[in-house]
Write a protein that holds these residues in place. Structure first.
Motif, PDB file in Angstrom:
ATOM      1  N   TRP A  38       0.629  -1.242   0.103  1.00 41.26           N
ATOM      2  CA  TRP A  38      -0.017   0.582   0.021  1.00 41.26           C
ATOM      3  C   TRP A  38       1.197   1.113  -0.028  1.00 41.26           C
ATOM      4  O   TRP A  38       1.773   1.588   0.715  1.00 41.26           O
ATOM      5  CB  TRP A  38      -0.853  -0.241   0.886  1.00 41.26           C
ATOM      6  CG  TRP A  38      -2.109   1.178   1.127  1.00 41.26           C
ATOM      7  CD1 TRP A  38      -1.024   2.485   1.613  1.00 41.26           C
ATOM      8  CD2 TRP A  38      -2.988   1.488   0.620  1.00 41.26           C
ATOM      9  NE1 TRP A  38      -2.684   3.431   1.476  1.00 41.26           N
ATOM     10  CE2 TRP A  38      -3.676   2.163   0.796  1.00 41.26           C
ATOM     11  CE3 TRP A  38      -4.121   0.688   0.140  1.00 41.26           C
ATOM     12  CZ2 TRP A  38      -4.443   2.833   0.813  1.00 41.26           C
ATOM     13  CZ3 TRP A  38      -5.162   0.783  -0.019  1.00 41.26           C
ATOM     14  CH2 TRP A  38      -5.906   2.174  -0.306  1.00 41.26           C
ATOM     15  N   GLU A  76     -14.827   3.252  -4.103  1.00 40.32           N
ATOM     16  CA  GLU A  76     -14.980   2.847  -5.881  1.00 40.32           C
ATOM     17  C   GLU A  76     -14.056   2.231  -5.727  1.00 40.32           C
ATOM     18  O   GLU A  76     -13.167   1.796  -6.508  1.00 40.32           O
ATOM     19  CB  GLU A  76     -14.768   4.518  -6.576  1.00 40.32           C
ATOM     20  CG  GLU A  76     -15.956   5.814  -5.750  1.00 40.32           C
ATOM     21  CD  GLU A  76     -15.695   6.850  -6.573  1.00 40.32           C
ATOM     22  OE1 GLU A  76     -14.741   7.433  -7.252  1.00 40.32           O
ATOM     23  OE2 GLU A  76     -15.696   7.582  -5.616  1.00 40.32           O
ATOM     24  N   GLY A 127     -10.632   0.400  -8.130  1.00 41.94           N
ATOM     25  CA  GLY A 127      -9.498   1.043  -8.533  1.00 41.94           C
ATOM     26  C   GLY A 127      -8.538   1.984  -7.386  1.00 41.94           C
ATOM     27  O   GLY A 127      -8.104   2.626  -6.908  1.00 41.94           O
ATOM     28  N   THR A 128     -10.152   1.858  -6.074  1.00 44.28           N
ATOM     29  CA  THR A 128      -8.982   2.336  -4.762  1.00 44.28           C
ATOM     30  C   THR A 128      -8.151   1.512  -3.980  1.00 44.28           C
ATOM     31  O   THR A 128      -7.959   1.733  -3.339  1.00 44.28           O
ATOM     32  CB  THR A 128     -10.233   3.008  -4.147  1.00 44.28           C
ATOM     33  OG1 THR A 128     -11.315   1.777  -3.749  1.00 44.28           O
ATOM     34  CG2 THR A 128     -10.901   4.425  -4.952  1.00 44.28           C
ATOM     35  N   GLU A 164      -8.540  -4.557  -3.423  1.00 47.02           N
ATOM     36  CA  GLU A 164      -7.927  -6.392  -3.453  1.00 47.02           C
ATOM     37  C   GLU A 164      -6.529  -6.102  -2.924  1.00 47.02           C
ATOM     38  O   GLU A 164      -6.320  -7.044  -2.321  1.00 47.02           O
ATOM     39  CB  GLU A 164      -7.482  -6.373  -5.101  1.00 47.02           C
ATOM     40  CG  GLU A 164      -7.213  -8.226  -5.137  1.00 47.02           C
ATOM     41  CD  GLU A 164      -7.531  -8.820  -6.270  1.00 47.02           C
ATOM     42  OE1 GLU A 164      -7.937  -8.519  -7.012  1.00 47.02           O
ATOM     43  OE2 GLU A 164      -6.833  -9.685  -6.972  1.00 47.02           O
ATOM     44  N   ASP A 210     -15.218 -10.271  -4.943  1.00 47.96           N
ATOM     45  CA  ASP A 210     -15.078  -9.363  -4.997  1.00 47.96           C
ATOM     46  C   ASP A 210     -16.360  -8.605  -5.817  1.00 47.96           C
ATOM     47  O   ASP A 210     -17.061  -9.128  -6.388  1.00 47.96           O
ATOM     48  CB  ASP A 210     -13.996  -8.870  -6.647  1.00 47.96           C
ATOM     49  CG  ASP A 210     -13.735  -7.411  -6.311  1.00 47.96           C
ATOM     50  OD1 ASP A 210     -14.100  -6.096  -5.491  1.00 47.96           O
ATOM     51  OD2 ASP A 210     -13.010  -7.252  -6.993  1.00 47.96           O
ATOM     52  N   GLU A 211     -17.454  -7.202  -5.552  1.00 47.07           N
ATOM     53  CA  GLU A 211     -18.372  -7.018  -6.683  1.00 47.07           C
ATOM     54  C   GLU A 211     -19.058  -7.849  -6.204  1.00 47.07           C
ATOM     55  O   GLU A 211     -19.965  -8.263  -6.661  1.00 47.07           O
ATOM     56  CB  GLU A 211     -17.672  -7.471  -8.211  1.00 47.07           C
ATOM     57  CG  GLU A 211     -17.098  -6.292  -8.417  1.00 47.07           C
ATOM     58  CD  GLU A 211     -17.043  -4.621  -8.742  1.00 47.07           C
ATOM     59  OE1 GLU A 211     -17.530  -5.012  -7.401  1.00 47.07           O
ATOM     60  OE2 GLU A 211     -16.206  -4.649  -9.274  1.00 47.07           O
ATOM     61  N   LEU A 224       2.342   7.849  -5.117  1.00 48.28           N
ATOM     62  CA  LEU A 224       2.664   6.567  -5.961  1.00 48.28           C
ATOM     63  C   LEU A 224       2.749   7.270  -7.647  1.00 48.28           C
ATOM     64  O   LEU A 224       3.281   5.655  -7.574  1.00 48.28           O
ATOM     65  CB  LEU A 224       1.058   7.074  -6.031  1.00 48.28           C
ATOM     66  CG  LEU A 224      -0.217   6.675  -4.845  1.00 48.28           C
ATOM     67  CD1 LEU A 224      -1.848   6.194  -4.980  1.00 48.28           C
ATOM     68  CD2 LEU A 224      -0.112   4.872  -4.643  1.00 48.28           C
ATOM     69  N   LYS A 240       7.928   0.798 -10.937  1.00 48.87           N
ATOM     70  CA  LYS A 240       7.094  -0.449 -10.950  1.00 48.87           C
ATOM     71  C   LYS A 240       6.620  -0.666 -12.631  1.00 48.87           C
ATOM     72  O   LYS A 240       7.095  -1.648 -13.143  1.00 48.87           O
ATOM     73  CB  LYS A 240       5.489  -0.653 -10.432  1.00 48.87           C
ATOM     74  CG  LYS A 240       5.171  -1.570 -10.598  1.00 48.87           C
ATOM     75  CD  LYS A 240       3.606  -1.510 -10.093  1.00 48.87           C
ATOM     76  CE  LYS A 240       2.826  -2.173 -10.119  1.00 48.87           C
ATOM     77  NZ  LYS A 240       1.492  -2.549  -9.354  1.00 48.87           N
ATOM     78  N   GLU A 289      -2.540   5.276 -12.279  1.00 46.68           N
ATOM     79  CA  GLU A 289      -1.130   3.779 -13.157  1.00 46.68           C
ATOM     80  C   GLU A 289      -0.832   3.999 -13.939  1.00 46.68           C
ATOM     81  O   GLU A 289       0.051   3.687 -14.853  1.00 46.68           O
ATOM     82  CB  GLU A 289      -1.365   2.494 -12.074  1.00 46.68           C
ATOM     83  CG  GLU A 289      -0.779   1.487 -12.400  1.00 46.68           C
ATOM     84  CD  GLU A 289      -0.238  -0.255 -11.592  1.00 46.68           C
ATOM     85  OE1 GLU A 289      -1.681  -0.306 -10.507  1.00 46.68           O
ATOM     86  OE2 GLU A 289       0.140  -0.720 -12.147  1.00 46.68           O
TER      87      GLU A 289
HETATM   88  N1  LIG Z   1      -2.303   2.471  -2.333  1.00 42.46           N
HETATM   89  C1  LIG Z   1      -1.649   1.826  -3.303  1.00 42.46           C
HETATM   90  N2  LIG Z   1      -0.443   1.503  -3.198  1.00 42.46           N
HETATM   91  C2  LIG Z   1      -0.103   1.412  -4.470  1.00 42.46           C
HETATM   92  N3  LIG Z   1      -1.050   0.232  -5.457  1.00 42.46           N
HETATM   93  C3  LIG Z   1      -2.392   1.158  -5.439  1.00 42.46           C
HETATM   94  C4  LIG Z   1      -2.968   1.139  -4.101  1.00 42.46           C
HETATM   95  N4  LIG Z   1      -3.905   1.505  -4.422  1.00 42.46           N
HETATM   96  C5  LIG Z   1      -4.610   0.261  -5.644  1.00 42.46           C
HETATM   97  N5  LIG Z   1      -3.211  -0.086  -6.780  1.00 42.46           N
HETATM   98  C6  LIG Z   1      -2.972  -0.338  -7.721  1.00 42.46           C
HETATM   99  O1  LIG Z   1      -4.148   0.170  -8.587  1.00 42.46           O
HETATM  100  C7  LIG Z   1      -4.955  -1.234  -9.226  1.00 42.46           C
HETATM  101  C8  LIG Z   1      -6.559  -1.433  -8.512  1.00 42.46           C
HETATM  102  O2  LIG Z   1      -6.339  -1.445  -7.467  1.00 42.46           O
HETATM  103  P1  LIG Z   1      -7.355  -2.722  -6.688  1.00 42.46           P
HETATM  104  O3  LIG Z   1      -7.238  -3.716  -8.289  1.00 42.46           O
HETATM  105  O4  LIG Z   1      -7.024  -3.354  -5.564  1.00 42.46           O
HETATM  106  O5  LIG Z   1      -8.498  -1.791  -6.630  1.00 42.46           O
HETATM  107  P2  LIG Z   1     -10.019  -2.459  -6.443  1.00 42.46           P
HETATM  108  O6  LIG Z   1     -10.603  -0.726  -5.664  1.00 42.46           O
HETATM  109  O7  LIG Z   1     -10.301  -3.297  -6.188  1.00 42.46           O
HETATM  110  O8  LIG Z   1     -10.522  -1.979  -8.065  1.00 42.46           O
HETATM  111  P3  LIG Z   1     -12.438  -3.178  -8.681  1.00 42.46           P
HETATM  112  O9  LIG Z   1     -13.119  -2.342  -7.559  1.00 42.46           O
HETATM  113  O10 LIG Z   1     -12.606  -2.080  -9.523  1.00 42.46           O
HETATM  114  O11 LIG Z   1     -11.649  -4.190  -8.175  1.00 42.46           O
HETATM  115  C9  LIG Z   1      -3.687  -2.019  -8.574  1.00 42.46           C
HETATM  116  O12 LIG Z   1      -2.516  -2.235  -9.877  1.00 42.46           O
HETATM  117  C10 LIG Z   1      -3.130  -1.861  -7.761  1.00 42.46           C
HETATM  118  O13 LIG Z   1      -1.815  -2.315  -7.464  1.00 42.46           O
END
Ligand SMILES: Nc1ncnc2c1ncn2[C@@H]1O[C@H](COP(=O)(O)OP(=O)(O)OP(=O)(O)O)[C@@H](O)[C@H]1O
Length: 623
Positions: free
Chosen positions: A317, A346, A348-349, A352, A417-418, A499, A506, A539
């Protein structure tokens, strides 16, 4: 001498008593048809022509600036004139006082006049320039009679390549003749030559410095240089970006302030080993090459900086905003308990990432982490994916049946998820598994005991789904024993500073590129954007910038179109830490009072109206 001069003019041979250089010059003067009584045609520049010539001769004038006053002092009140001139014989500057100066001006021995041999006949200036050596021309040695009243000492000035670029002349009346004055003229010329050399070295240094600056700016790796006192003299944009600080904030600082440097490292150690953690807590390694002079004394060092190999072992993180810190606190607490967990945020936050971190820190970490996206499968398939199916459960099914994700996740974590998209029938089956801690494969009869930690995630508002009867209330309560809320990126803009370098590194590692830097003026655009796709969008944005960049420093021009729009003035600056913290405190109070204003205001110790104002100012939505 007068006798020699007269004899020469009559064409009688002179055997001895005259210096060969003077004799040669007299011969040249005759060849130039110079009038031996007085100069009929002087060559004098107008004031503006002289100014132009002086502009063109700036180097020699600058080089003589510190020398002429010294020569003047040496000859003070001795009734001499000191002259500085250029290679074609024009006088540029004159220094001196006394009666000789007036006489000198009468024969145009002053700035703007040319004293070449073909104009003035034998004279110290013209003859020194022709013969390319220091010379004394005294009294009747001058070819023209009107100059017989004076003695002159001149020395040519050379540039680095040995070409004549000018002269120094000292002139006075013949009665004042002193042989040793030639030494002063030569000394003056040598000092000016030294200064010309210094000017040239300064220019070369500037050229190399500019070249090095350009190379450093374009350099792929993080580059850093320090002087012999351990002060950072330069760092490439990519290096500063890796360290997570501004270039100007690093240059000029002791290296020990940037890295944790053991004392005395620069004197004793050949291999310098300086470690650093950037703001995101990532280890940065640096490797250094020491530069020493011939006697081995330390002059400085050049180093490259890079992130240690990215940790592939676990999710990371990145983000040091107060919101991120709160998220991490909850992650550590949640990992310690085996209860079911709901992550909301939301798309992409980082839901996972959080789920994986909790798994890694929990007592289930030795077991598997199994993820399933509930929105990606049709209802019928979702159930068989989750619970598996028995042998012959349906046509075309695999012989011997297949275990579902729950069985596969035994002793580990299942990440759903979801979850908000899970059909109601699957919700019923899931609830049963949660209550009974066993699964029965579809079409089967034998239940399998499962010990699984459940982490569910959704970007939807589950509470509203419950109200709309699209999500079971009992399942909702089962899942939300612990909740973690992930704020959207637009509410924690400070994380962008952490980030961006992380994603640059990365992406470069993944694509096997050397590291990129980023210009500071890109950040306001990143702060001004609303990031509907959150961290995933950031990203992707960095990845696309790297792919499209012309150099190894990312600029505003590399930004995707939608980000390149004029940054909203309200958000052009990074939000202040104080504002962020105030907003967080208000949000926390409102959460505690379920959005009720009066109790929240009491909790915060402020009036209701003040709280309303703050809510409006920070754009907080209250349900
Ligand atoms: N705080 C963070 N630090 C590093 N990378 C992050 C961070 N937050 C998100 N990412 C990166 O952003 C991308 C999306 O993260 P992640 O899949 O965990 O989001 P999500 O909330 O599960 O998305 P979705 O709801 O669409 O499944 C991934 O590549 C993840 O590595």
């Amino acid at each position: 001498m007068n006798v020699h001069w007269r004899k020469f003019l009559k064409g009688e041979l002179i055997e001895n008593g005259i210096a060969p250089m003077i004799y040669r010059s007299w011969q040249r003067s005759v060849g130039y048809n110079v009038n031996h009584t007085e100069i009929s045609q002087n060559m004098i520049l107008t004031t503006s022509q002289l100014r132009e010539l002086k502009d063109a001769q700036e180097d020699i004038i600058r080089a003589a600036e510190s020398v002429l006053p010294h020569l003047g002092k040496l000859l003070q009140s001795a009734n001499y004139t000191v002259l500085l001139g250029e290679k074609k014989g024009f006088i540029l500057e004159a220094l001196g006082d006394g009666p000789f100066l007036t006489k000198a001006q009468k024969i145009h021995l002053s700035p703007g006049a040319n004293w070449r041999e073909d104009i003035k006949g034998t004279n110290a200036i013209g003859t020194a320039l022709t013969e390319d050596c220091p010379i004394i021309v005294s009294g009747c040695e001058h070819f023209v009679q009107e100059n017989h009243f004076m003695s002159c000492w001149a020395a040519p000035i050379h540039d680095l390549r040995g070409e004549i670029v000018g002269f120094i002349d000292i002139s006075g009346e013949t009665g004042n003749h002193q042989e040793q004055i030639i030494g002063i003229a030569i000394l003056g010329a040598r000092l000016i030559e030294q200064n010309l050399r210094t000017l040239d070295i300064e220019r070369q240094l500037k050229f190399y410095r500019e070249g090095a600056k350009l190379a450093i700016d374009l350099l792929k790796e993080g580059f850093i240089s320090i002087d012999r006192f351990g002060i950072v003299t330069n760092i490439s944009p990519s290096g500063a970006s890796l360290i997570g600080r501004q270039r100007n904030d690093i240059i000029g600082k002791p290296v020990a302030e940037v890295f944790s440097a053991p004392k005395g490292w620069m004197v004793n150690n050949q291999a310098l080993d300086l470690h650093l953690k950037n703001q995101s807590g990532h280890e940065i390694v640096s490797s250094w090459r020491r530069v020493a002079d011939e006697s081995g004394d330390f002059l400085g060092a050049f180093g490259t900086v890079q992130l240690t190999e990215p940790q592939t072992a676990g999710p990371v993180w990145v983000g040091s905003s107060p919101s991120s810190q709160q998220v991490m606190e909850r992650v550590y607490k949640a990992a310690a308990a085996p209860s079911s967990l709901l992550i909301q945020g939301e798309s992409g936050t980082g839901k996972e990432i959080v789920a994986r971190m909790i798994h890694d820190f929990s007592s289930f970490r030795e077991g598997p982490f199994v993820a399933l996206n509930c929105a990606a499968l049709p209802s019928s398939l979702l159930e068989s994916e989750l619970f598996g199916y028995a042998d012959g459960a349906f046509t075309g099914s695999r012989r011997g049946g297949q275990p579902g994700k729950f069985e596969l996740a035994h002793q580990g974590t299942i990440f759903l998820d979801e979850i908000g998209d899970m059909p109601l029938t699957a919700q019923v089956a899931l609830l049963r598994v949660l209550q009974e801690k066993e699964v029965t494969r579809i079409g089967g009869t034998k239940p399998h005991k499962v010990n699984v930690r459940i982490i569910a995630a959704t970007h939807k508002d589950l509470k509203s789904l419950v109200e709309a009867k699209m999500f079971r209330l009992d399942l909702y309560y089962r899942l939300k024993v612990i909740t973690i809320e992930l704020p959207p990126l637009r509410e924690r803009l400070e994380d962008i500073r952490d980030l961006v370098p992380y994603f640059i590194q990365k992406s470069c590692t993944l694509n096997q590129f050397a590291c990129f830097g980023i210009e500071d003026n890109v950040y306001p655009y990143l702060y001004a954007y609303s990031w509907p796709g959150n961290v995933r969008e950031l990203e992707n944005c960095i990845e696309s910038m790297i792919a499209m960049a012309d150099s190894h420093v990312l600029t505003v021009d590399d930004l995707p179109w939608e980000l390149r729009q004029t940054p909203d003035s309200k958000r052009i600056e990074s939000p202040s830490l104080l504002d962020q913290q105030t907003k967080q405190t208000i949000l926390a109070a409102l959460a505690q009072t379920q959005g009720k204003i009066a109790p929240a205001a009491r909790l915060l110790g402020i009036g209701r109206n003040t709280l309303y104002r703050k809510i409006k100012e920070f754009d907080i939505s209250v349900l």
